[in-house]
Write an enzyme that holds these catalytic residues in place. Sequence first.
Site, PDB file in Angstrom:
ATOM      1  N   ASN A 125       0.820  -1.207   0.000  1.00  7.69           N
ATOM      2  CA  ASN A 125       0.000   0.000   0.000  1.00  7.69           C
ATOM      3  C   ASN A 125       0.855   1.258   0.000  1.00  7.69           C
ATOM      4  O   ASN A 125       0.448   2.308  -0.525  1.00  7.69           O
ATOM      5  CB  ASN A 125      -0.919   0.009   1.219  1.00  7.69           C
ATOM      6  CG  ASN A 125      -1.810  -1.212   1.285  1.00  7.69           C
ATOM      7  OD1 ASN A 125      -1.939  -1.964   0.315  1.00  7.69           O
ATOM      8  ND2 ASN A 125      -2.421  -1.432   2.429  1.00  7.69           N
TER       9      ASN A 125
ATOM     10  N   ASN B 163      -0.194  -0.795  -7.169  1.00  4.70           N
ATOM     11  CA  ASN B 163      -0.387  -1.876  -6.206  1.00  4.70           C
ATOM     12  C   ASN B 163      -1.849  -1.926  -5.788  1.00  4.70           C
ATOM     13  O   ASN B 163      -2.410  -0.915  -5.339  1.00  4.70           O
ATOM     14  CB  ASN B 163       0.473  -1.635  -4.964  1.00  4.70           C
ATOM     15  CG  ASN B 163       0.207  -2.648  -3.865  1.00  4.70           C
ATOM     16  OD1 ASN B 163       0.697  -3.768  -3.909  1.00  4.70           O
ATOM     17  ND2 ASN B 163      -0.587  -2.268  -2.868  1.00  4.70           N
ATOM     18  N   GLU B 164      -2.489  -3.077  -5.981  1.00  6.85           N
ATOM     19  CA  GLU B 164      -3.853  -3.323  -5.488  1.00  6.85           C
ATOM     20  C   GLU B 164      -4.787  -2.139  -5.764  1.00  6.85           C
ATOM     21  O   GLU B 164      -5.521  -1.677  -4.885  1.00  6.85           O
ATOM     22  CB  GLU B 164      -3.830  -3.659  -3.995  1.00  6.85           C
ATOM     23  CG  GLU B 164      -3.108  -4.961  -3.698  1.00  6.85           C
ATOM     24  CD  GLU B 164      -3.109  -5.349  -2.223  1.00  6.85           C
ATOM     25  OE1 GLU B 164      -3.757  -4.643  -1.408  1.00  6.85           O
ATOM     26  OE2 GLU B 164      -2.471  -6.348  -1.878  1.00  6.85           O
TER      27      GLU B 164
ATOM     28  N   TYR C 150      -3.600 -13.291   0.764  1.00  8.87           N
ATOM     29  CA  TYR C 150      -3.203 -13.614   2.139  1.00  8.87           C
ATOM     30  C   TYR C 150      -4.267 -14.546   2.722  1.00  8.87           C
ATOM     31  O   TYR C 150      -5.452 -14.391   2.441  1.00  8.87           O
ATOM     32  CB  TYR C 150      -3.094 -12.346   2.985  1.00  8.87           C
ATOM     33  CG  TYR C 150      -1.982 -11.429   2.547  1.00  8.87           C
ATOM     34  CD1 TYR C 150      -0.684 -11.596   3.021  1.00  8.87           C
ATOM     35  CD2 TYR C 150      -2.217 -10.402   1.650  1.00  8.87           C
ATOM     36  CE1 TYR C 150       0.340 -10.759   2.622  1.00  8.87           C
ATOM     37  CE2 TYR C 150      -1.198  -9.564   1.228  1.00  8.87           C
ATOM     38  CZ  TYR C 150       0.077  -9.750   1.716  1.00  8.87           C
ATOM     39  OH  TYR C 150       1.097  -8.922   1.315  1.00  8.87           O
TER      40      TYR C 150
ATOM     41  N   GLU D 132       2.413 -10.897  -4.145  1.00  9.99           N
ATOM     42  CA  GLU D 132       2.297 -10.837  -2.679  1.00  9.99           C
ATOM     43  C   GLU D 132       1.533 -12.078  -2.240  1.00  9.99           C
ATOM     44  O   GLU D 132       0.426 -12.319  -2.719  1.00  9.99           O
ATOM     45  CB  GLU D 132       1.547  -9.592  -2.191  1.00  9.99           C
ATOM     46  CG  GLU D 132       2.344  -8.308  -2.180  1.00  9.99           C
ATOM     47  CD  GLU D 132       1.607  -7.173  -1.477  1.00  9.99           C
ATOM     48  OE1 GLU D 132       0.911  -7.432  -0.472  1.00  9.99           O
ATOM     49  OE2 GLU D 132       1.719  -6.020  -1.943  1.00  9.99           O
TER      50      GLU D 132
ATOM     51  N   GLN E 220       6.283 -10.873   3.818  1.00 10.14           N
ATOM     52  CA  GLN E 220       7.378  -9.993   3.469  1.00 10.14           C
ATOM     53  C   GLN E 220       8.679 -10.557   4.023  1.00 10.14           C
ATOM     54  O   GLN E 220       8.681 -11.676   4.509  1.00 10.14           O
ATOM     55  CB  GLN E 220       7.117  -8.591   3.995  1.00 10.14           C
ATOM     56  CG  GLN E 220       5.875  -7.942   3.360  1.00 10.14           C
ATOM     57  CD  GLN E 220       5.583  -6.561   3.935  1.00 10.14           C
ATOM     58  OE1 GLN E 220       6.460  -5.780   4.280  1.00 10.14           O
ATOM     59  NE2 GLN E 220       4.304  -6.289   4.056  1.00 10.14           N
TER      60      GLN E 220
END
Length: 440
Positions: free
Chosen positions: A34, A134-135, A202, A248, A290
């Site tokens: 983010n 990103n996203e 996730y 990710e 991460q």
Amino acid sequence: GEGSAVPNERGFRKDVLKAVSALRPPITRWPGGNFASAYHWLDGVGPREERPKKFEMAWNSVETNQFGTDEFMEWARAVGTEPYITVNAGNGSPEEAAAWVEYCNSERDTRYAELRRKYGHSQPYNVKVWSIGNELYGRWQVGYCVDGEECARRTLEFANEMRRVDPSIKLIGVGWDEDQDWNYKVVKTAGEQIDYLSVHRYLHPPSYPELAAASLGVEDMLNTTYGVVQSARRAGGIKRDVKVAFDEWNVWYEGPMERDATVGDAVFTGSMLIGLERLAGKVTMANFAQLVNVLPLIRTRDDGAFYVNPQYYAFLLFGPNSGEDVLPITSASPTYYSKELGRAVPYLDASATASGEAVYVHLVNRHEDEAARVTIKLSGFNAASGTHDYVSGQSPGDANSFDEPNKVAVQRGQEMELGAQTVELTVPPHSVNLVTLKRG
């Protein structure tokens, strides 16, 4: 930092450099997450004492800008990884992103290439992989897109300017693991300008058996995403070969993000890496999230304390121990039922790769309590020698900590029987295993 009492090289912790280098990571994404959607790269170059401290909107914190583009490039070289940059496609502009490409890659006598030289870096960095945002589907994101059409249009605007600076770069468009219609629209409209479509995931499974099974659901999602990408390419007449970037992925439980991963998390990680080897022709890049302290492989403290998590050891069994070619493999084992997936899950999962005179077989035993007797049958390969390494624990909940940094580690298996074209061994419960076989 350089002034720290913790042993360091140019401000980078030596213990972290050593641990990351041992994994041989092919590529590392930065700034990623983010944070990228409000990051302005010019704030992070030049003399450090002149860099601004800014309010960081993604995580409601302060960004000192002491670690920027040049520091990342230096760090990437130190650990032997290829740099991958995520540009700000949230509240940034195509012009800003193109200037970043120029700063990193250009040999011209123009503004941003000259700025890099002014700051002491005469040669281009030649960063080949760039993500456009990103996203962008997420309303938690600064500057999010309202739908796939808006994301596709924004992707085209950024790609147009970035490729004009360096036509050789590889570009990644933002996909969404939960919305295949979004993915279809992005690829159909912008597919001629991107080389990958990224998705993230996730997981927070409710129990160890579901955690151990979760990678199979992710594998299904990645296969579906690849199919949608190819369908969109056909519909849009896209000639560029667009692959999937799974840039990710991790488990993410309720509570602090600085947490200790468990052996169960390592089993999930090993299963995910096996799945990615199966998907090697479709998902051609993946990035665990991460690395240090946040959902991490590595934990550190400012007093110099350091240890690695069981998930780190799962990566260690793969990164330096995988061949260039994925081998066809079939496997059979008893199963158990996953309520989350709604299907039977094999206790044993396996993949195999080869390079030169070596074959690397990766095995995961998902069973919580029982060891598995495994027979490996080889075709066209006679193993003259072999080793068995694994990571496991007394229970799936075992973890390392600052108080017990070595509770979980890679262990060497004691017995392995080699036949003409067979190998027999026992793998522990809740374990990730590497079997390395070499010709005579």
